[in-house]
Design a protein around this motif. Structure first.
Motif, short mmCIF file in Angstrom:
data_model
loop_
_atom_site.label_atom_id
_atom_site.label_comp_id
_atom_site.label_asym_id
_atom_site.label_seq_id
_atom_site.Cartn_x
_atom_site.Cartn_y
_atom_site.Cartn_z
N GLN A 81 45.01 61.01 -32.12
CA GLN A 81 45.49 61.97 -32.64
C GLN A 81 45.89 61.78 -34.43
O GLN A 81 46.72 62.58 -34.79
CB GLN A 81 47.11 62.46 -31.99
CG GLN A 81 46.90 62.50 -30.55
CD GLN A 81 48.29 62.76 -30.00
OE1 GLN A 81 49.15 62.89 -30.53
NE2 GLN A 81 48.10 62.41 -28.65
N GLY A 110 44.68 66.25 -38.49
CA GLY A 110 45.30 67.30 -39.35
C GLY A 110 45.68 66.78 -40.58
O GLY A 110 45.24 66.85 -41.44
N ASN A 162 50.97 66.69 -34.52
CA ASN A 162 49.69 67.85 -34.27
C ASN A 162 50.32 68.57 -32.88
O ASN A 162 50.96 68.18 -31.91
CB ASN A 162 48.45 67.07 -34.08
CG ASN A 162 48.09 66.48 -35.30
OD1 ASN A 162 48.36 66.85 -36.36
ND2 ASN A 162 47.42 65.39 -35.32
N SER A 215 49.33 71.32 -37.36
CA SER A 215 49.66 70.11 -37.73
C SER A 215 50.68 70.12 -38.92
O SER A 215 50.61 70.96 -39.67
CB SER A 215 48.35 69.45 -38.39
OG SER A 215 48.74 68.12 -38.74
#
Length: 326
Positions: A242, A245, A259, A274
């Protein structure tokens, strides 16, 4: 992957707050005397002012003093229009047909902010920051620490974006009502919690998410220093898959974020969001970028990353130079 199967309720009218811009104001005073010159420059800004002077040892005559006072002409520097710079930067961001994007950014050092786009968006999993902030606020009010179970849920919810943990803490704070009560104190005015257990369909806008980030990362906050440090720490340890963003606008690993991604069951289109803090060129920025209507998750990620970079670029030295020459 996150998923909530529910129909989107009609969008509420946007209740936008004006973003506050701050800029340095300078005054320059120049006076001539018969025996020499005196020069004083003062700058008003956060912290102590800089004052420099150079003068002749000979005292000015009375007539020279009158002339000196008459020559005083305060000069106010024109503040840079960050919103215009952001709008200009966003022209280079590709937004596919049917998609929408909004972004808000705050330069932590100067206090200047700017936004682009409007309307409300599904939060998807960025609401997990709000859920934990509400839980921490409730715990503060009760004069207690989080339990071991609450901490386990919080870690999984923020670092791994675990939905089961989010649902447990959503219930714990009182669902939408509990979120709304906390958000009133946080200064969020355009965020409305999802119906029942549909926390991912909470509605928000970029300005509200920027306000939330100020509660998490700023000193003027309803959250205690301990609560802020705890939440910041979790946002700085997001699971490796992850790492996208707003972090795209940061220098290396100088970021903390959350996010959100959600494929809508009614359309098959993606909400990609984000929010977080990034450090770029020695400056800290709070950035919130929201999008919907993306045909794929990958295109949505590319969109919010490009928007985050555009937001930070509006505060760069090169952007300042471009504004002064336009």
């Amino acid at each position: 992957m996150e998923s909530h199967r529910a129909h989107r309720r009609p969008a509420r009218p946007s209740r936008r707050r004006p973003l506050v811009y701050s800029a340095l104001a300078s005054a320059v005073i120049v006076g001539a005397t018969a025996a020499g010159t005196a020069y004083v420059k003062a700058q008003a800004h956060t912290g102590s002012g800089a004052v420099s002077s150079a003068a002749s040892a000979t005292a000015p005559s009375a007539s020279a003093t009158v002339n000196e006072e008459a020559s005083v002409e305060p000069v106010v520097e024109t503040s840079v229009d960050r919103a215009a710079l952001l709008a200009k930067a966003m022209k280079s961001v590709t937004v596919e047909a049917g998609a929408e994007v909004s972004v808000a950014v705050l330069d932590v050092d100067s206090g200047e902010s700017a936004s682009y786009g409007d309307g409300t968006f599904d939060t998807a999993s960025i609401v997990k920051v709000d859920i934990l902030a509400a839980l921490l606020l409730q715990a503060q009010d009760a004069g207690r620490h989080l339990t071991a179970q609450e901490k386990a849920y919080a870690t999984a919810m923020i670092e791994n974006s675990d939905n089961t943990s989010a649902s447990a803490l959503w219930k714990s704070i009182g669902q939408a009502d509990g979120l709304g009560t906390a958000n009133k104190r946080f200064g969020l005015t355009a965020t409305e919690g999802g119906t029942g257990m549909l926390w991912g369909l909470t509605q928000t806008d970029a300005a509200d998410q920027l306000a939330l980030l100020q509660q998490v990362f700023g000193d003027d906050s309803e959250l205690s220093e301990t609560s802020r440090a705890y939440l910041q720490g979790l946002m700085g340890r997001i699971e490796a898959d992850q790492h996208w963003g707003v972090s795209a606008a940061a220098d290396g690993s100088a970021w903390a974020l959350k996010n959100g991604w959600l494929a809508r069951s009614t359309t098959g289109l993606w909400d990609i969001n984000s929010i977080g803090r990034v450090t770029a060129d020695g400056h800290d920025y709070l950035v919130a970028t929201l999008s919907n209507g993306n045909s794929t998750q990958a295109k949505g990620i590319s969109l919010v990353e490009a928007a985050a970079k555009a937001a930070v670029s509006a505060f760069s030295d090169s952007a300042d130079s471009a504004e002064s020459t336009d």
